[in-house]
Structure formats: C-alpha cells, structure tokens
Motif scaffolding. Structure first.
Motif, PDB file in Angstrom:
ATOM      1  N   UNK A   1     -15.179   1.213 -13.132  1.00 23.49           N
ATOM      2  CA  UNK A   1     -15.771   1.625 -11.832  1.00 23.49           C
ATOM      3  C   UNK A   1     -17.366   0.986 -11.739  1.00 23.49           C
ATOM      4  N   UNK A   2     -17.663   0.441 -10.911  1.00 21.19           N
ATOM      5  CA  UNK A   2     -19.242  -0.118 -10.694  1.00 21.19           C
ATOM      6  C   UNK A   2     -20.156   0.780  -9.515  1.00 21.19           C
ATOM      7  N   UNK A   3     -21.382   0.928 -10.091  1.00 27.70           N
ATOM      8  CA  UNK A   3     -22.062   1.651  -9.082  1.00 27.70           C
ATOM      9  C   UNK A   3     -23.353   0.782  -8.833  1.00 27.70           C
ATOM     10  N   UNK A   4     -23.657   0.221  -7.785  1.00 30.99           N
ATOM     11  CA  UNK A   4     -24.707  -0.879  -7.232  1.00 30.99           C
ATOM     12  C   UNK A   4     -24.702  -1.988  -8.497  1.00 30.99           C
TER      13      UNK A   4
ATOM     14  N   UNK B   1     -16.298   7.267  -2.053  1.00 29.27           N
ATOM     15  CA  UNK B   1     -15.693   6.264  -1.729  1.00 29.27           C
ATOM     16  C   UNK B   1     -15.476   5.233  -2.653  1.00 29.27           C
ATOM     17  N   UNK B   2     -14.267   4.718  -3.125  1.00 31.95           N
ATOM     18  CA  UNK B   2     -14.055   3.838  -4.319  1.00 31.95           C
ATOM     19  C   UNK B   2     -13.423   2.722  -3.538  1.00 31.95           C
ATOM     20  N   UNK B   3     -13.918   1.516  -3.475  1.00 32.72           N
ATOM     21  CA  UNK B   3     -13.538   0.519  -2.784  1.00 32.72           C
ATOM     22  C   UNK B   3     -12.553  -0.469  -3.946  1.00 32.72           C
ATOM     23  N   UNK B   4     -11.509  -0.799  -3.748  1.00 30.93           N
ATOM     24  CA  UNK B   4     -10.797  -1.682  -4.633  1.00 30.93           C
ATOM     25  C   UNK B   4     -10.097  -2.859  -3.983  1.00 30.93           C
ATOM     26  N   UNK B   5     -10.472  -3.836  -4.145  1.00 36.82           N
ATOM     27  CA  UNK B   5     -10.029  -5.230  -3.095  1.00 36.82           C
ATOM     28  C   UNK B   5      -8.636  -5.193  -3.014  1.00 36.82           C
TER      29      UNK B   5
ATOM     30  N   UNK C   1     -18.555   3.481  -4.889  1.00 34.99           N
ATOM     31  CA  UNK C   1     -18.250   2.554  -5.769  1.00 34.99           C
ATOM     32  C   UNK C   1     -17.272   1.524  -5.716  1.00 34.99           C
ATOM     33  N   UNK C   2     -17.281   0.813  -6.750  1.00 38.73           N
ATOM     34  CA  UNK C   2     -16.134  -0.254  -6.706  1.00 38.73           C
ATOM     35  C   UNK C   2     -15.322  -0.233  -7.963  1.00 38.73           C
TER      36      UNK C   2
END
Length: 111
Positions: free
Chosen positions: A76-79, A34-38, A102-103
C-alpha cells in the motif's frame, strides 16, 4: 415506587445521551478510505475506524480484490510512500483529514 420511576427515567436519559454522543462522534472516529488498484475494475472503498491498522486494511483489501501474496508482494502507498509499518493506524496517516486515498501496487519476486 416513585424512586424506581425516577431511577428508570434517569437511566433512560443517560442511555439516550450516550447514544447521541456516540452517533455524533462516530463520523469523527471513521475515515473514508479508498484504495486504487490498477488491475481492478473499481477501487476498494469503505468507511473504516481511525484505529484500524495498515495491516488490517491490507488484509481486507487483498481479500476484496481476491489477491494472495506469494510470488507477488503487494504494498500500500500513501502519497507515493510505501506503508511498511503494519501497526500504524489509519488515523495516524490521515491526521486531521476525513479520508485517505491509497494505492495498491504489486511486485513479482523471484523464488
């Protein structure tokens, strides 16, 4: 003729065993990503192979969100850590976990 039937039977048995093994392992070889993108209405969500790389995932995510890098760079960011190695696999990130969250963030660059 009897030998042909026996060989055919053995071949079919092996094919069924291989198919059952691959179906059993397929869930272990994949991750729920899952990748969250605001700025997006809903997150990117896919079941992906553990062997997929961060670079491949980023390309798919940008395409899914209709984003293009240029004056804006996406990371991409993880934690809360940026994923800077595009060759790193999702399996390496997840370890023994079954999923990744991820974000995706954006940074405007001056050019």
């Amino acid at each position: 003729m009897l030998i042909r039937n026996a060989v055919s039977y053995i071949t079919k048995e092996r094919q069924m065993e291989n198919q059952n093994q691959s179906q059993g392992n397929s869930h272990q070889d994949t991750l729920e990503v899952t990748v969250n993108y605001p700025a997006a209405a809903k997150p990117y969500h896919e079941q992906l192979p553990r062997s997929e790389t961060v670079g491949q995932l980023k390309a798919a995510v940008l395409k899914a969100f209709n984003l293009v890098e240029g004056n804006v760079v996406y990371t991409l960011y993880f934690k809360k850590s940026p994923l800077e190695n595009p060759s790193q696999t999702l399996g390496e990130l997840a370890g023994t976990g079954k999923g990744l969250e991820l974000k995706l963030s954006q940074q405007v660059t001056q050019g």
